[in-house]
Design an enzyme around this catalytic site. Sequence first.
Site, mmCIF file in Angstrom:
data_model
loop_
_atom_site.group_PDB
_atom_site.id
_atom_site.type_symbol
_atom_site.label_atom_id
_atom_site.label_comp_id
_atom_site.label_asym_id
_atom_site.label_seq_id
_atom_site.Cartn_x
_atom_site.Cartn_y
_atom_site.Cartn_z
ATOM 1 N N ARG A 37 0.830 -1.196 0.000
ATOM 2 C CA ARG A 37 0.000 0.000 0.000
ATOM 3 C C ARG A 37 0.874 1.261 0.000
ATOM 4 O O ARG A 37 1.826 1.353 0.785
ATOM 5 C CB ARG A 37 -0.900 0.015 1.233
ATOM 6 C CG ARG A 37 -1.999 -1.023 1.213
ATOM 7 C CD ARG A 37 -2.733 -1.069 2.533
ATOM 8 N NE ARG A 37 -1.856 -1.549 3.603
ATOM 9 C CZ ARG A 37 -2.196 -1.579 4.891
ATOM 10 N NH1 ARG A 37 -3.380 -1.140 5.267
ATOM 11 N NH2 ARG A 37 -1.353 -2.050 5.791
ATOM 12 N N ASN A 95 -2.451 -13.304 0.771
ATOM 13 C CA ASN A 95 -3.088 -13.614 2.059
ATOM 14 C C ASN A 95 -3.875 -12.399 2.550
ATOM 15 O O ASN A 95 -3.796 -11.993 3.706
ATOM 16 C CB ASN A 95 -2.073 -14.092 3.106
ATOM 17 C CG ASN A 95 -1.074 -13.021 3.534
ATOM 18 O OD1 ASN A 95 -0.779 -12.091 2.782
ATOM 19 N ND2 ASN A 95 -0.537 -13.164 4.733
ATOM 20 N N ALA A 97 -7.600 -10.362 3.176
ATOM 21 C CA ALA A 97 -8.804 -10.784 3.879
ATOM 22 C C ALA A 97 -9.623 -11.706 2.982
ATOM 23 O O ALA A 97 -9.579 -11.579 1.750
ATOM 24 C CB ALA A 97 -9.625 -9.565 4.281
ATOM 25 N N ARG A 103 -12.529 -10.210 -5.305
ATOM 26 C CA ARG A 103 -13.173 -8.941 -5.672
ATOM 27 C C ARG A 103 -12.277 -8.104 -6.566
ATOM 28 O O ARG A 103 -12.760 -7.260 -7.329
ATOM 29 C CB ARG A 103 -13.548 -8.160 -4.403
ATOM 30 C CG ARG A 103 -14.708 -8.794 -3.628
ATOM 31 C CD ARG A 103 -15.229 -7.861 -2.562
ATOM 32 N NE ARG A 103 -14.263 -7.618 -1.500
ATOM 33 C CZ ARG A 103 -14.127 -8.366 -0.417
ATOM 34 N NH1 ARG A 103 -14.902 -9.445 -0.248
ATOM 35 N NH2 ARG A 103 -13.242 -8.067 0.513
ATOM 36 N N LYS A 136 -11.583 -13.845 11.569
ATOM 37 C CA LYS A 136 -10.229 -13.280 11.616
ATOM 38 C C LYS A 136 -9.267 -14.290 12.234
ATOM 39 O O LYS A 136 -9.620 -15.014 13.164
ATOM 40 C CB LYS A 136 -10.219 -11.983 12.415
ATOM 41 C CG LYS A 136 -10.828 -10.806 11.669
ATOM 42 C CD LYS A 136 -10.552 -9.506 12.397
ATOM 43 C CE LYS A 136 -11.037 -8.315 11.581
ATOM 44 N NZ LYS A 136 -10.772 -7.024 12.261
ATOM 45 N N TYR A 138 -5.236 -14.671 13.556
ATOM 46 C CA TYR A 138 -3.858 -14.292 13.846
ATOM 47 C C TYR A 138 -3.153 -15.501 14.459
ATOM 48 O O TYR A 138 -3.796 -16.474 14.885
ATOM 49 C CB TYR A 138 -3.803 -13.101 14.802
ATOM 50 C CG TYR A 138 -4.492 -11.869 14.269
ATOM 51 C CD1 TYR A 138 -4.234 -11.404 12.986
ATOM 52 C CD2 TYR A 138 -5.419 -11.188 15.045
ATOM 53 C CE1 TYR A 138 -4.868 -10.277 12.488
ATOM 54 C CE2 TYR A 138 -6.063 -10.050 14.557
ATOM 55 C CZ TYR A 138 -5.783 -9.609 13.285
ATOM 56 O OH TYR A 138 -6.421 -8.498 12.798
ATOM 57 N N ASP A 167 1.814 -19.182 11.488
ATOM 58 C CA ASP A 167 2.212 -18.502 10.260
ATOM 59 C C ASP A 167 3.336 -19.252 9.555
ATOM 60 O O ASP A 167 3.330 -19.404 8.330
ATOM 61 C CB ASP A 167 2.686 -17.083 10.585
ATOM 62 C CG ASP A 167 1.543 -16.124 10.837
ATOM 63 O OD1 ASP A 167 0.651 -16.021 9.981
ATOM 64 O OD2 ASP A 167 1.541 -15.464 11.884
#
Length: 393
Positions: A37, A95, A97, A103, A136, A138, A167
């Site tokens: 981003r 990875n 959301a 989309r 969600k 983590y 992870d």
Amino acid sequence: MQPLKNITVVTLEHAIAAPFATRQLADLGARVIKIERPGVGDFARGYDERVRGLASHFVWTNRSKESLTLDVKHEEAQKILMRLILEEADVVVQNLAPGAAARLGLSYEALSALKPGIIVCDISGYGSDGPYRDKKAYDLLIQSEAGFVSVTGTPETPSKAGPSIADIAAGMYAYTNILAALMHRQQTGEGQHIDVSMLESLTEWMSYPLYYAFDGAAPPPRTGASHATIYPYGPFPAGDGKTVMLGLQNEREWKIFCEKLLLQPELANDERFSGNAKRSAARAELSALIVEAFAPFTAEQVSSRLEHAGIANAQVNSMAEVWAHPQLKARDRWREVETAAGRVPALLPPGSWQHGAPRMDAVPALGQHTEAILGSQGYRAERMGELRAEGVV
């Protein structure tokens, strides 16, 4: 020759699982283009400032990559990304959301219709379907859901693993599945969709305690740094207050341990300790005997005696001691990589190559390669400036 030198990976990634997978592809020579981003980048860049102002997680998982900043919600950024994938990419990893990549038109179904040989790897907490798909995820939460926390720690305090093992597990399975998909494509020309779940990855690692508790049996107890079902196997104090780690795996080693460490050879035939299951059940009694035998000696002396007897042992190293570990130094496992904050040490990827060497290039600054990549797509400096001003890149 690095085995993935002619492979290009485009990755929309953050945190650990996907970056760890793609860094290992980069280690093998792949060109990895990391989409970030504008102005912010992968949020793992902000986890801490422990590496001369850079984040420890980011430095670990992002060397040898190119950073391209794109606001993928912007129409022109989407065109840039799609062109990059269709013209350059062999593999797409994401990875984001759940549902976000689809989309953006980046599902395997959409991309393979345009580029049949494309390999798309989706990494998520719980997988692409099922009732938990949108939940969600983590690392701590997956460690909990997979049962890891329930068997780790002490009887009083369940604990997570220090490193982000959920992870890491997902990243490893993504990495190996991508390598398998590349081999499949080489043989058949076919692309592949890979769906990697953190829950499924860590649950695979939990298979021993799962089978131990099979068919309603009791799960392995939480035993701190000791092994839940093998004994003696874990930490024991020496006379100087320091800790020695040791592990026995079989009856031959138990006999030697009784003779040379406990100095009580008759214990090898003691019915209380005949076989691992009985030793584990009588661990409190056996622990007292071991502590008593170790009390006259320092940890260094105990370790030396264990080593001489051929009993597996180790010391509990601090991070500073691992940085200076004599075995890693003797095997020349450390290199240096460039970062925006200067050169920092980096461990060579595990495994040794007879021909060639793994790639160990720089950790990219945010957007460091944006102009070069856009330039290769025909964007002139003036237009790139406009895109930057608009927040597209």
